[in-house]
Structures are given as C-alpha cells and as structure tokens.
Design a protein around this motif. Structure first.
Motif, PDB file in Angstrom:
ATOM      1  N   LEU A 147     -10.215   0.451 -10.799  1.00 60.06           N
ATOM      2  CA  LEU A 147      -8.998   0.511  -9.969  1.00 60.06           C
ATOM      3  C   LEU A 147      -8.248  -0.811  -9.992  1.00 60.06           C
ATOM      4  N   VAL A 148      -8.998  -1.914  -9.908  1.00 61.56           N
ATOM      5  CA  VAL A 148      -8.352  -3.227  -9.921  1.00 61.56           C
ATOM      6  C   VAL A 148      -7.667  -3.462 -11.255  1.00 61.56           C
ATOM      7  N   ASP A 155      -5.938   2.033  -3.574  1.00 67.28           N
ATOM      8  CA  ASP A 155      -7.220   2.712  -3.782  1.00 67.28           C
ATOM      9  C   ASP A 155      -8.348   1.705  -3.911  1.00 67.28           C
ATOM     10  N   ALA A 156      -8.053   0.557  -4.525  1.00 74.28           N
ATOM     11  CA  ALA A 156      -9.079  -0.477  -4.645  1.00 74.28           C
ATOM     12  C   ALA A 156      -9.480  -0.997  -3.274  1.00 74.28           C
ATOM     13  N   GLU A 229       4.771   0.559  -3.455  1.00 77.36           N
ATOM     14  CA  GLU A 229       5.815   0.551  -2.445  1.00 77.36           C
ATOM     15  C   GLU A 229       5.505  -0.512  -1.387  1.00 77.36           C
ATOM     16  N   LEU A 230       6.581  -0.967  -0.677  1.00 74.44           N
ATOM     17  CA  LEU A 230       6.414  -2.012   0.348  1.00 74.44           C
ATOM     18  C   LEU A 230       5.428  -1.606   1.428  1.00 74.44           C
ATOM     19  N   PRO A 231       5.509  -0.376   1.993  1.00 77.80           N
ATOM     20  CA  PRO A 231       4.519  -0.021   3.022  1.00 77.80           C
ATOM     21  C   PRO A 231       3.092  -0.051   2.499  1.00 77.80           C
ATOM     22  N   ASP A 232       2.905   0.370   1.207  1.00 82.10           N
ATOM     23  CA  ASP A 232       1.552   0.368   0.649  1.00 82.10           C
ATOM     24  C   ASP A 232       1.012  -1.058   0.528  1.00 82.10           C
TER      25      ASP A 232
END
Length: 881
Positions: A147-148, A155-156, A229-232
C-alpha cells in the motif's frame, strides 16, 4: 586468698541438702585439718543420707501399695502396645516406600510420564499459535508495504492500525523474541514512510508563505500515481501529527495574514484555491480579514476531520480577537478629537466582523465577545490613552533641564495696604536750636498735618543720631565708662567705617537694581506697619535731634523735648506692580492644563460616543489636576540635588509653584473645580513651604557661622579671638550679600526684602543674644564688641533703593534699632544710658537685659546701683514721655 566478708553483712543461710553441706565442709577444710578420718566421715555421712532416702521411698510406697501396683501395671501395658504399634508402622512404611513395588514410587513414575506428555502438547500448541501469529504479521506487513509503495496512504494508515493491534497482542513467547523485534522494526519503517508521505502531501496540498496561501482540493503522491483528496489527507494524518500541522498553520496564518494585514498596508487577492498578498495603500483592513476567513470557511474548514472541525476554528477566535484589538483598534486610537469619527466607523466595522466571523463562522463564545465589550467602552479607552499621552508629555517636560526653557519675567499686581509707621512729632522748645530738623521726613511741627496726609513719614532725610549741643556729664566712678572718646555721629550707623570685610562685596545701590525697569516714582515695596513699640524707637531718634552723640556727653542747656504719640496713619490702598522670574517650563505646563480642560469640555459636548455609565470627558478632565500633581511630586525628586545645593533653585521653584497656583485660579475647571482647587491650594502651600524652608535654611546657616565662629563673643580682648569673631561676621556679611545678589530679581520686591530681612534678623538676634548674655565686659572688650557690631551695619545698604532716602531696614529686620543701639551702648556712659532709657529710646530691650548689660559694662558703684534701680522700675510709659 578468699575475700573476707565484713562482719556487718548478713551471712548466708545454712544449706538444706546433704550434698551442699558436705561441699561446704570440704571447702572449709584446710591442709592441716584434711585427713583420712575426716574424709571417711564425709563418706559415711553420705551413705547414711542415701540409706535414709531409700528408706523413706520404701515407706512411701508401702503406705499406698495398691495404687502403686496399679500404676506399675498400666506402665507395663503401655510399653507392650507401643512395641506392637512400632512393628505395624514399620511394615506399612515398607509397603509405601519400597523402590520397586512401593505405592509412592509407582505413583511418582505415573505422574512424571503424564507431565511429560502434557508439556509436549502445550509446546506444540504454543508453537502453532506463534507461527500463526507471525504468519498474520508477515502477511499484513507485506500488504502494508504494498500500500505504501502504491501510494494508497489512507489504506496504509488503516493497515498500520491493524498491524499495531497484531504487534501489541502477541503471544507471550514472542514478546522478547528476535523475530518480533525484527517485525516491529520493519513496521516502524513502513509507518514512518506512510507518515512522511502524508506530511509531504499535506505540505503540497496546504501551502502557507508570506506571499500566498494555497489550499488545493487534491494532490498526487510522489513516486506513485495515486491522487489523494484533501479530506483524505487530513483524516489520514495521526491526531498528534495533524495537531502539530494545524498549530503551525494557525501560527503562520496569524503571523502572515492576520497580524500582517492589521499592521501593514496589505491587499488580498483571492482566486479559486489561493490567497495572494501584495503591498497596497488600501486601508480597509477588516474587509481583507473577512476575505481571508471566508476563503478558509469554504476551502479548509469543511475538509477537517470531525474532531478538528470545531476545535481548530474555535482555536482561532481568541488570537484573532486579540490581534484585532491590539494591532488595529488600540493601536489606531486617535490622539486628537478630530480623528475620532473615522475611528468610530472602524470600531463598528470590527464589531460586525466579530459577530459574523469570530462568533458566527469560527464558533466563538457569544459571552466572550471581547471586541464588542471593548467597543462599548471606547470612550474610556480614548480618554485613558489621552491621559497617558498627556501625562507622558508632562513628565517629559517636567524632567527636562531648566536651561532648555526660557526664563520669563512676570508681573503681579498686589492689592496691599501699605501701613505707615506711627510718626511721633517733636514738640519744639521755646528757643529751638538753629537748623533743627524733625527726623523721618518732617521739617517742622507746622508740617505735621501735611505729612500725615501725604504718608511720607518713613522716607526721611533726617539723621536721628545727630546732636547739636553738648552738655558735660560727670563720669561714673569705679569701672571705667565706655564711650568717653569723641566719635563722629555717623559712626553709630557705620557710615564712616571702611570695613575691609566688605570691600570685596559689591555695594547694593539703587543703580544696580534688577527691578530698574520700574519707574523711579513707583512706590517703595510694601512696608509692614510699625507697632507702637517700634514707633518709640523712632521717636527716641527724634528726641535726640539737637543733642550730642551718645558717647559720654549730655546736653548742657534745655531739657530734652517730650515726644507725643500721634494717631496711627495709614496710606490708602496702592496697586503695586512687582516682577519676578518664572521658568518657561511652568508656562508650558499651564498650556497643557488649559488644553486638557478645553479638550475634555469639547469631548463631553460632542455626543460622538454612545451613552455610557460614566460621564464622557470626565476622565480627561481629571487629567488636568493630575498634571499639576505630577509636577508637585516629580520635580522635587528629579531636581532634588539642585534644590539642596544651590540658593536660587528652590526660590525659582517656589516662584514656579506660586505662579502656577495663581494662574490655575483664573482657569474655569468646570466639573473638576474642587479637585483643581485642592491641587492649587497644595501647590500654593508647596511654593510657600519651599520659600520658607529655604529662608530658614539660610537663617540656620548664618546662625551656625556666628555660633561656631564667634563662640559667644567671649574674650575678644585677645587678638586671636577678636580675629575669629571678625572673620565670622565678615563671612556672614558676604554670605548675605551674595544671597541678596542671587535672590534679587528672582523674587518680587516684597518677598525679596522679607526673605533678606529674615536672614538679617537671624544674624542680629544671634549677636544680640550672645553679647547680652556676657556677664563681664571689660573696657577693651566693649570697644572691640562695638567694632564687631558695626561690621554688620553694611547690611543696611541692602534695604536702600534711593540714595537720597533712608533705608527701610527696620520694617524687615525688627531688631535693627536694638542692634544699632547695642553698638552705641557698648561705648556709652552711664549717663547716656540713663538718658536714653528715660526718653523711651531703649524700649526694644528688656529691663533685665539692660540691667545685665549695665552690670557687665560698669564697676559696682553707687551710681550703677542707682541706675539699676531706675531701670528696674520699668520703661517709662508713653504718656509720661
């Protein structure tokens, strides 16, 4: 050798048993007494005792034989049962503990085999659990690395949380294992990479610099194709990391956009996702702030995680309110009334900003609306700032050196009632001597009425110490009389003396007068009224007109004229214009007070502020007396050294205080009238106190010079003592003249003469007190004392404004006539003293002073006794004279 027991100690009781008795006997035996017979006797005694004991035992058994036999049988039965029980126990022990067939060895072998099987089973289960857990950790770690590497950072972050649970809840055997340590190291590395990539993505999605503030909606992860995205990004950051980033964001936001907008001329430009700052002359700073926080409310605040969506905007409320107050409103407080209207508009705009943004958008507390509260008290804030500005300006003015300010000459009109001295006209003889003149400005008896009307009695050209005729008087017997030598009449006042002590001091005349700009025909300074006591001195000088000087000669012809007391005459009130010096410092201070009062009245009448609980302008008006109070408190402290070391500084300060007090009286203080009157009154007290204290300081100074230098004027017949007394008087004379030079022109005439007269009076009083206290004055000392007294006659020149008119020293130094008479009495004959006493010329002297002086000057004769008795009858009354 045994220690002998004293006879007085109690002896041990004899032993009760046989063995002790035998032992004592053995101990008592000596080499001489010990033999076989004695030993045999001891053995026999023991055998007898054993036999007796056995016999008693046998008798005791036979006394209760059945019971003894019963107990014996019971003992034998117990012994038999014990032997049986012992054999049975030995058999049981063999059955239990036999190595091969015994119960215990067999049981131990079975249990050992069971424990071994159980341990093998447990080890297998633990190994399975550890391997299963390690497999899950390895799988999750590989998934995390994937994931990284793919840039799937949210997700990471989720995988990191799951991995943390696995590494936390490990089986106990793996806690300290190397494989777990290796897994943790790899996990920390993956987690750090995740956080680093998130932080790097945050710095690219939210960028803050002094020139621009960018909030992007998304960002691509570096070295990956994933777009976040910014919120993420914000929600994926850890709480601690997000809190740190938001703290830095708040700091940069306040520094680069809030404080900078409020402090500098900055213009804000907003695009779709960016704020740009450029220098501009735009003055509407509240609008710029509104644009900034509108941008934040649209692009940043909705993207914050739930736990920061309320907390972060609310954390901006307090620093934003303080910045608006400190950097905009407080710093923009106007320094003048005309700048208030635009400032009040700015205040209203700031209150609207607080309602809309700080409370509305940022979610601030409605009860903590500091800008609104400050705006409600804006009138008080303005007045307090003006008060500080005014007091700072006044403080700067007060502590500034005197030489920076111009010295001003002020005029003062004194409404005073110049009291004329009581004039005693002379009743002329039938045949008056030729050329007779009436002293103190009266030519003859016919001009009395005109003299009273014109109140010119004090300004006389006559000499009250001149005598035209001479009458021989018999000299007294005994002790030689003083004053047998014929002297010049002018010597009585020191006019003919050329005293070397005053050669280096410039003579005070009317031609070096600092008040020379006043017309010559102006009236003389107000002269205190002469009392009846002083009038008698004046009349005494008058009656001596036509007589010889008081040097041992009496009139030969007619008896002296008898003075009469006329009614006291007072001139009408005269308006005297006097001048004195004032520092330009106090005039500027007075302007500050007047401007403050005017500004306070204007502010109260403007209605520019909304209604307030406290009166508008009252605090500003209160500043006016505070300026005066500041001057009173600060000036004596700042210039304390100068006020203590110089003679003119305290006098100037007194002038300044009194001038300021007089000028404050004419000012309309309005609402602070009472406070201003109190300050004015204290200022007047301060000015008078400084002048009085300064005069008293110099009075004490000259008194100490006379006291320490003359030492009571004793033994002046000795040349060294005479020189010491002369030096002390010369020093006093020079000090007073120097003091007069410094004070002349600084003080008004009336205060100048009062001050110099007070210091002169202190010298005269000290000399009079010391000389009149002498018990014995030989002829040589009397002449020298008279010479010493004449040194101070030069002080009369300080009280002369017109060389054609006599001095007015008596008005300001009441002891002058007494002192002048003393210098004559020291060389006068007893007849002269008697004559002057009968004529009332010595009323300044107490009777005991005259008696003591006569006793000190003259030998004990019948004539001295008669004179003393006449003196003891008291001064002649005015009606008799």
């Amino acid at each position: 050798m045994a220690f002998p027991i004293p006879s007085h100690l109690p002896r041990r009781a004899p032993p009760q048993d046989v063995s002790s008795s035998i032992l004592n006997k053995i101990d008592a035996a000596t080499n001489e007494s010990l033999n076989a017979a004695l030993a045999s006797s001891w053995i026999q005694e023991l055998n007898d005792t054993i036999y007796a004991t056995k016999k008693r035992i046998h008798e005791r058994i036979h006394e209760d034989l059945p019971q003894f036999e019963q107990q014996l049988e019971s003992a034998k039965s117990v012994q038999t049962r014990l032997q049986s029980l012992t054999s049975e126990v030995d058999g049981l022990s063999d059955k239990l503990s036999r190595p091969e067939t015994g119960l215990i060895p067999t049981l131990i072998n079975s249990l050992t085999e069971h424990a071994t099987l159980t341990q093998e089973n447990t080890d297998a289960n633990v190994l399975h659990d550890c391997l299963s857990h390690l497999l899950r950790c390895r799988t999750k770690l590989e998934s995390l690395d994937g994931l990284v590497n793919a840039g799937k950072l949210p997700d990471a972050v989720t995988a990191c949380k799951e991995m943390e649970v696995l590494l936390t809840n490990v089986p106990p055997p793996l806690v300290h294992s190397d494989v777990l340590v290796d897994l943790k190291n790899k996990f920390r590395s993956a987690k750090a990479r995740t956080e680093d990539q998130l932080s790097e993505a945050y710095t690219r999605i939210i960028s803050v610099s002094p020139d621009s503030f960018i909030v992007r909606p998304s960002v691509q992860v570096r070295q990956a194709e994933t777009i976040l995205e910014l919120p993420d990004v914000l929600s994926s950051l850890s709480e601690q990391s997000l809190a740190n980033h938001l703290n830095i964001l708040r700091r940069d936001l306040m520094t680069n956009y809030v404080d900078r907008i409020l402090q500098e001329d900055i213009s804000i430009t907003i695009s779709s996702n960016e704020i740009s700052c450029v220098h501009s002359s735009r003055k509407n700073k509240i609008d710029s702030l509104s644009n900034v926080f509108s941008f934040l409310s649209t692009h940043l605040f909705p993207s914050l995680p739930q736990f920061q969506r309320v907390q972060f905007p609310r954390s901006l409320c307090k620093p934003l309110s303080l910045s608006v107050l400190n950097n905009l409103l407080i710093s923009s407080l106007p320094s003048s009334f005309r700048k208030l209207p635009p400032f009040l508009g700015l205040v209203r705009h700031a209150v609207e900003f607080e309602d809309k943004f700080i409370i509305g958008i940022l979610g601030g507390d409605r009860h903590d609306n500091s800008i609104h509260n400050w705006a409600d008290g804006v009138a008080g804030h303005y007045e307090r700032q003006r008060r500080l500005q005014i007091l700072d300006a006044a403080r700067t003015l007060i502590v500034s050196p005197r030489n920076k300010h111009e010295v001003l000459t002020m005029e003062v009109e004194l409404q005073t009632e110049s009291r004329q001295a009581t004039v005693v006209p002379v009743q002329a003889d039938d045949n008056p001597p030729a050329g007779d003149e009436v002293a103190w400005g009266f030519d003859n008896e016919k001009e009395d009425a005109r003299a009273e009307a014109e109140v010119e009695g004090l300004e006389s050209n006559g000499n009250g110490w001149e005598f035209d005729d001479e009458i021989d008087v018999e000299s007294d017997g005994g002790k030689p009389e003083n004053g047998d030598k014929e002297d010049d009449p002018g010597d009585a006042w020191g006019w003919n003396d050329e005293d070397q002590s005053s050669e280096d001091v410039p003579e005070e005349t009317a031609w070096d007068d600092p008040w020379g700009d006043i017309p010559a025909d102006d009236p003389a300074p107000p002269v205190p009224s002469l009392t009846t006591h002083e009038a008698a001195d004046t009349s005494a000088k008058t009656v001596n007109k036509g007589k010889t000087s008081v040097n041992g000669k009496s009139p030969k012809t007619a008896a002296p004229t008898v003075p009469h007391k006329p009614p006291e005459k007072r001139p009408p009130k005269l308006t005297l214009t006097e001048t004195y010096l004032v520092s330009g410092q106090v005039t500027e201070l007075l302007k500050i007070v007047e401007n403050v009062l005017n500004e306070g009245v204007e502010l109260a009448a403007s209605n520019i502020f909304p209604p307030s609980k406290s009166p508008i302008g009252n605090l500003l008006l209160q500043t006016a007396p505070s300026v005066v109070d500041l001057y009173k408190a600060l000036y004596p402290v700042v210039f304390g050294g100068e006020l203590k070391t110089t003679s003119d500084a305290p006098v100037r300060f007194s002038n300044d205080c009194l001038y300021l007090s007089q000028e404050l009286e004419r000012i309309d203080a309005g609402a602070v009238k009472d406070r201003m009157q109190e300050s004015q009154h204290r200022l007047e007290i301060l000015g008078n106190s400084w002048l009085d204290d300064t005069i008293e300081h110099h009075r004490q100074s000259v008194d100490e010079i006379i006291r320490d230098g003359a030492v009571g004027f004793t033994f002046t017949g000795d040349q060294d003592r005479y020189d010491e007394c002369e030096a002390a008087l010369n020093k006093v004379l020079q000090d007073i003249k120097r003091l007069a030079q410094r004070w002349k022109g600084i003080l008004t005439k009336s205060k100048y003469y009062t001050a110099i007269g007070s210091v002169t009076e202190a010298v005269l009083s000290r000399v009079l007190e010391d000389i009149l206290a002498l018990d014995d004055i030989p002829e040589v000392e009397s002449r020298r004392l008279a010479e010493l007294c004449r040194i101070l006659h030069a002080l009369e020149g300080l009280f002369v404004e017109n060389s054609e008119q006599p001095s007015f020293v008596v008005a300001y130094a009441p002891s002058w006539l007494k002192y002048s008479y003393l210098s004559e009495l020291l060389e006068a004959s007893m007849a002269d003293i008697t004559y002057l006493f009968e004529e009332g010329a010595l009323v300044d002297f107490e009777v005991d002073e005259l008696v003591r002086l006569v006793r000190a000057l003259f030998a004990d004769t019948s004539l001295r006794t008669i004179t003393i008795n006449k003196l003891l009858q008291g001064h002649p009354s005015r009606s008799d004279s």
